[in-house]
Scaffold this motif. Sequence first.
Motif, PDB file in Angstrom:
ATOM      1  N   THR A  35       4.032  12.785  11.607  1.00  0.00           N
ATOM      2  CA  THR A  35       3.235  14.018  11.732  1.00  0.00           C
ATOM      3  C   THR A  35       3.729  14.907  12.876  1.00  0.00           C
ATOM      4  N   TYR A  88      -2.201  18.012  18.463  1.00  0.00           N
ATOM      5  CA  TYR A  88      -0.783  18.276  18.216  1.00  0.00           C
ATOM      6  C   TYR A  88      -0.373  19.640  18.782  1.00  0.00           C
ATOM      7  N   TYR A 145       6.909   6.094  18.518  1.00  0.00           N
ATOM      8  CA  TYR A 145       5.617   5.707  17.918  1.00  0.00           C
ATOM      9  C   TYR A 145       5.169   6.856  16.994  1.00  0.00           C
ATOM     10  N   CYS A 146       6.024   7.165  16.019  1.00  0.00           N
ATOM     11  CA  CYS A 146       5.852   8.419  15.257  1.00  0.00           C
ATOM     12  C   CYS A 146       4.956   8.298  14.045  1.00  0.00           C
ATOM     13  N   GLY A 147       4.523   7.059  13.671  1.00  0.00           N
ATOM     14  CA  GLY A 147       3.677   6.927  12.479  1.00  0.00           C
ATOM     15  C   GLY A 147       4.380   7.495  11.255  1.00  0.00           C
ATOM     16  N   ASP A 205       3.642   8.256  21.853  1.00  0.00           N
ATOM     17  CA  ASP A 205       2.249   8.192  21.390  1.00  0.00           C
ATOM     18  C   ASP A 205       1.935   6.741  21.033  1.00  0.00           C
ATOM     19  N   PHE A 218      -0.580   4.540   9.878  1.00  0.00           N
ATOM     20  CA  PHE A 218      -1.551   5.132  10.802  1.00  0.00           C
ATOM     21  C   PHE A 218      -1.704   6.615  10.489  1.00  0.00           C
ATOM     22  N   GLN A 242      -4.192   9.842  12.309  1.00  0.00           N
ATOM     23  CA  GLN A 242      -5.242  10.152  13.286  1.00  0.00           C
ATOM     24  C   GLN A 242      -6.571  10.233  12.545  1.00  0.00           C
ATOM     25  N   PRO A 269       0.191   2.792  20.892  1.00  0.00           N
ATOM     26  CA  PRO A 269      -1.158   2.273  20.641  1.00  0.00           C
ATOM     27  C   PRO A 269      -1.880   1.995  21.968  1.00  0.00           C
ATOM     28  N   GLU A 309       9.337   4.078  14.829  1.00  0.00           N
ATOM     29  CA  GLU A 309       8.040   3.513  14.439  1.00  0.00           C
ATOM     30  C   GLU A 309       8.287   2.109  13.888  1.00  0.00           C
ATOM     31  N   CYS A 310       7.323   1.176  14.131  1.00  0.00           N
ATOM     32  CA  CYS A 310       7.591  -0.205  13.725  1.00  0.00           C
ATOM     33  C   CYS A 310       7.026  -0.597  12.361  1.00  0.00           C
ATOM     34  N   VAL A 311       6.141   0.217  11.767  1.00  0.00           N
ATOM     35  CA  VAL A 311       5.592  -0.166  10.453  1.00  0.00           C
ATOM     36  C   VAL A 311       6.503   0.398   9.353  1.00  0.00           C
ATOM     37  N   LEU A 361      10.815  -1.814  16.674  1.00  0.00           N
ATOM     38  CA  LEU A 361       9.947  -1.746  17.845  1.00  0.00           C
ATOM     39  C   LEU A 361      10.543  -0.755  18.838  1.00  0.00           C
ATOM     40  N   ALA A 362       9.691   0.103  19.375  1.00  0.00           N
ATOM     41  CA  ALA A 362      10.168   1.112  20.323  1.00  0.00           C
ATOM     42  C   ALA A 362      10.939   0.451  21.466  1.00  0.00           C
ATOM     43  N   GLU A 363      10.450  -0.721  21.902  1.00  0.00           N
ATOM     44  CA  GLU A 363      11.075  -1.399  23.045  1.00  0.00           C
ATOM     45  C   GLU A 363      12.463  -1.947  22.708  1.00  0.00           C
TER      46      GLU A 363
END
Length: 454
Positions: free
Chosen positions: A315, A291, A310-312, A379, A279, A281, A381, A331-333, A358-360
Amino acid sequence: MKPINPFQKNEELVLEITGVTSEGHGVGRSEGVAFFVPFALPGETVKAHIIKVEKKYCIAKIIEIQKVSEHRVKPPCEAFEKCGGCALMHMDYAEQLKTKTQIVRDCLDRLGGFTDVVVQDTIGMVDPWRYRNKGSFPIGFVDGVAAFGFYAERSHRLIPLYDCPIEDVPITALARTVTEWANRNHVRIYDEETGKGCLRSCVIRVTTTGERMVVVVTKGELPARESLLKMLDVESLYHNRNDRNTNVIFGDRFTLLKGKPQLFEQQGELRFAVSPQSFLQVNPTQTKKLYDTAIRLLDPKPDETIADVYCGIGTISLAIAKHVGKVIGVECVPEAIEDAKKNAAENGIQNADFICGLAEDVLPNLVQNGMRPDAIVIDPPRKGCEEPVLSAIAESGVKRVVYVSCNPATLARDAKILSTFGFTIRYVQPVDMFPHTQHVETVVLMTKTDDGEK
Ligand code: SAH
């Protein structure tokens, strides 16, 4: 018993439009029933045709505008109203910004119960055109040729495009080259209904450093490869294979056909590698303002530990790193986490750790194992945070949360949950990352003072 909604499909009526929904649709009322009218603006009187009747509301289409809003403008786009992308392009830009502030206020009020929260004016763009750095275009077979475009709102009917005034210029030019390649080489176009055919879509990204990436997505093998390599002169060219009958864009297999595996994006002093799966922006001009706002509200101190959930590609984490003791990104990816680690190293940053998951799952785990951050940035989705993320925030004992949200409805829901854990909204700053669309990004600071006190 009197029906709750006395209206019927195909009826016509005159409506005064008094508001806008978070989908960008005009709202009017008649006999206690709410009417949602796409492309009608507040202050307008419209003659409308009812196309859908629900228990408490109706959806209606404009037949005629009897009184025109002073904020109505002519959209400079061939596909406006057909393409599902921009719901507000017919509203002048200053009014769009006011509308977005109102959308955020309404969501926080109606869905979060934050009745008198102050929402700052939405931070807009000086030139709100050609801002998007990414285009993701389905490709279809229209009138005997391959064409790229957008799907009409809530449908899979392709609206062919030549250009799009919110995309940076090279993006649609590259998409035109992809369809030209398909037409020249008689590449079969994938048909979503039958699952037959080959070329599905193209995803194009450009960076402020002028680099371009194209991903061509097919079902099965890539045909006419040499021709594609010849026709597309870009810094990074990928083939992605997606054999599944799904509307998810990418399949699992990415093959680099030419150039570099990642593009480089520059944000201030920092340089970021971006993989096709990661991801980024979509509006680089506004990302800086977003930011800067998030970091100002976070107010990081030199010895603090900050979690960036959810840091991607890291950035926000890396922009914060120089102000604090330590940053932990989640981050999950997996490719985004690899990018984040590489970005930390290449920017000489040693106080940032990145965790893939996963954040959760990850955040509750970190907190259970004793992580006590001084502040947290989230941050997520559009669907917002899963409940375990919010309860882990409460468990962690953190006092400052900065919530960066691209969906004010889920923001309101999550902020309400955080308020039950004792957090109070201190500042709400919308930022217009997506001019002419109904979407709005919001940065919210929530803090918790010592127990009980608000
Ligand atoms: N803060 C980053 C990314 C924000 S977009 C930036 O400004 O660039 C949201 C990110 O959350 C995406 O990178 C997405 O891959 C990731 N994501 C989505 N669901 C997630 C989940 N359940 N757990 C962790 N990360 C998730």
